[in-house]
Design a protein around this motif. Sequence first.
Motif, PDB file in Angstrom:
ATOM      1  N   UNK A 174       0.821  -0.971  -0.001  1.00 41.06           N
ATOM      2  CA  UNK A 174       0.196   0.123  -0.090  1.00 41.06           C
ATOM      3  C   UNK A 174       0.873   1.138   0.019  1.00 41.06           C
ATOM      4  N   UNK A 175       0.362   2.383  -0.305  1.00 43.97           N
ATOM      5  CA  UNK A 175       0.946   3.751  -0.393  1.00 43.97           C
ATOM      6  C   UNK A 175       0.722   4.284   0.983  1.00 43.97           C
ATOM      7  N   UNK A 176       1.673   5.150   1.317  1.00 43.78           N
ATOM      8  CA  UNK A 176       1.482   5.807   2.853  1.00 43.78           C
ATOM      9  C   UNK A 176       2.572   6.901   2.759  1.00 43.78           C
ATOM     10  N   UNK A 177       2.301   7.865   3.682  1.00 38.21           N
ATOM     11  CA  UNK A 177       3.218   8.913   4.047  1.00 38.21           C
ATOM     12  C   UNK A 177       4.158   8.186   5.295  1.00 38.21           C
ATOM     13  N   UNK A 178       5.445   8.156   4.925  1.00 40.18           N
ATOM     14  CA  UNK A 178       6.247   7.322   5.734  1.00 40.18           C
ATOM     15  C   UNK A 178       7.134   8.443   6.310  1.00 40.18           C
ATOM     16  N   UNK A 179       7.550   8.419   7.661  1.00 36.02           N
ATOM     17  CA  UNK A 179       8.744   9.189   8.176  1.00 36.02           C
ATOM     18  C   UNK A 179       9.837   8.925   7.475  1.00 36.02           C
ATOM     19  N   UNK A 180      10.695   9.883   7.244  1.00 36.30           N
ATOM     20  CA  UNK A 180      11.756  10.132   6.396  1.00 36.30           C
ATOM     21  C   UNK A 180      12.541  11.218   6.853  1.00 36.30           C
ATOM     22  N   UNK A 181      13.687  11.077   7.714  1.00 33.15           N
ATOM     23  CA  UNK A 181      14.170  12.402   8.179  1.00 33.15           C
ATOM     24  C   UNK A 181      15.294  12.710   7.220  1.00 33.15           C
ATOM     25  N   UNK A 182      15.405  12.494   6.065  1.00 37.41           N
ATOM     26  CA  UNK A 182      16.296  13.154   5.150  1.00 37.41           C
ATOM     27  C   UNK A 182      15.454  14.135   4.031  1.00 37.41           C
ATOM     28  N   UNK A 183      14.232  14.058   4.358  1.00 41.50           N
ATOM     29  CA  UNK A 183      13.175  15.098   3.463  1.00 41.50           C
ATOM     30  C   UNK A 183      13.048  16.420   4.270  1.00 41.50           C
ATOM     31  N   UNK A 184      12.916  17.666   3.618  1.00 35.43           N
ATOM     32  CA  UNK A 184      12.694  18.832   4.443  1.00 35.43           C
ATOM     33  C   UNK A 184      11.400  18.613   5.377  1.00 35.43           C
ATOM     34  N   UNK A 185      10.339  17.916   4.954  1.00 34.68           N
ATOM     35  CA  UNK A 185       9.078  17.798   5.653  1.00 34.68           C
ATOM     36  C   UNK A 185       9.142  16.713   6.670  1.00 34.68           C
ATOM     37  N   UNK A 186      10.350  15.749   6.574  1.00 31.20           N
ATOM     38  CA  UNK A 186      10.165  14.536   7.511  1.00 31.20           C
ATOM     39  C   UNK A 186       9.403  13.447   6.986  1.00 31.20           C
ATOM     40  N   UNK A 187       8.723  13.654   5.909  1.00 32.01           N
ATOM     41  CA  UNK A 187       7.899  12.662   5.269  1.00 32.01           C
ATOM     42  C   UNK A 187       8.115  12.379   3.803  1.00 32.01           C
ATOM     43  N   UNK A 188       7.659  11.299   3.519  1.00 29.35           N
ATOM     44  CA  UNK A 188       7.954  10.909   1.830  1.00 29.35           C
ATOM     45  C   UNK A 188       6.568  10.101   1.511  1.00 29.35           C
ATOM     46  N   UNK A 189       6.082  10.127   0.318  1.00 30.14           N
ATOM     47  CA  UNK A 189       5.053   9.525   0.099  1.00 30.14           C
ATOM     48  C   UNK A 189       5.622   8.018  -0.653  1.00 30.14           C
ATOM     49  N   UNK A 190       5.305   7.050  -0.302  1.00 31.19           N
ATOM     50  CA  UNK A 190       6.038   5.743  -0.754  1.00 31.19           C
ATOM     51  C   UNK A 190       5.168   4.355  -0.372  1.00 31.19           C
TER      52      UNK A 190
END
Length: 308
Positions: free
Chosen positions: A1-17
Amino acid sequence: MRALLVDSSTPSGLRLGETADPEPARHEALVRVTATSLNYGEVAHRKEAPEGTVLGWDAAGVIERAAADGSGPAVGTPVVTLGEAGGWAELRAVHTGMLGVPPTGADPGALSTLPVAGASALRALRRIGDTLGRRILVTGATGGVGRYAVQLARLGGAYVIATTGDPGAHGDDLRALGAHQVVTEPADVAEPVHGVVDLVGGPQLVAAYDTLAAHGTLVSVGHVTGQPETFPFGALYGDAGRHDRSIVTFYLLERPDIGPDLTWLAHRLAAGDLDPQIAWRGGWDRAAEAIAALLDRRLHGKAVLKIG
């Protein structure tokens, strides 16, 4: 499934993946999420979660798979849901005690504003007790919980006093929601109140407690200042005719029994008795934009993301 995932490397701290579908326990239903609303607490602390986590407390959607133990709604039933995480995804596993069933045709985006904000306001007012003919103070009333607290207190027959840092900018909105009086801070309240829903914490909680009449109750819900509550000596004395005053707290996820409250709130919202006060709507690909507006205090109301 797709989700907004926590990703500290992005400015928002999230990525759609992409991530694995949740596996529901026997007492959980699998919900296909269509909308979620953002809350300041989950957004402010998103970067503290482990990488790849799916956050999200509030979500509305449709039952994809009913709970294996037979509890909860059937497949295809629209629902509004609450949980500790998982709302920012296409699929969510939810304890059936945390599901509310709205009327057919209700707006999922509006419904998604109810779980944390609406249920927190409802339970806070319940802790205060009877509000009919009573004076109720709501501090920090321009936020999501505050706006629902003002409306629900008015529906309960209370004389509602709301505080906001800028009554000139927000007074008309709060009065339209049901506030009889809008002031800047608790010190501006001229007469004692029977109950307080405090959404600010810190020194404002201390000042709000000082407005309580005898046998009054302050319910501490919000802590946005990050400051301690330091009471001056004598503030807790039971003299001067203001004895037996209480400060109480609650934890919304403590027991999985919120479903009936969510159902009741959803029906009130669909009937037009409650205004969700949505200040921002957009697709979940614009989550960073909504988060920035929320953290910068540019939103007075709820931000709603369409999922999928």
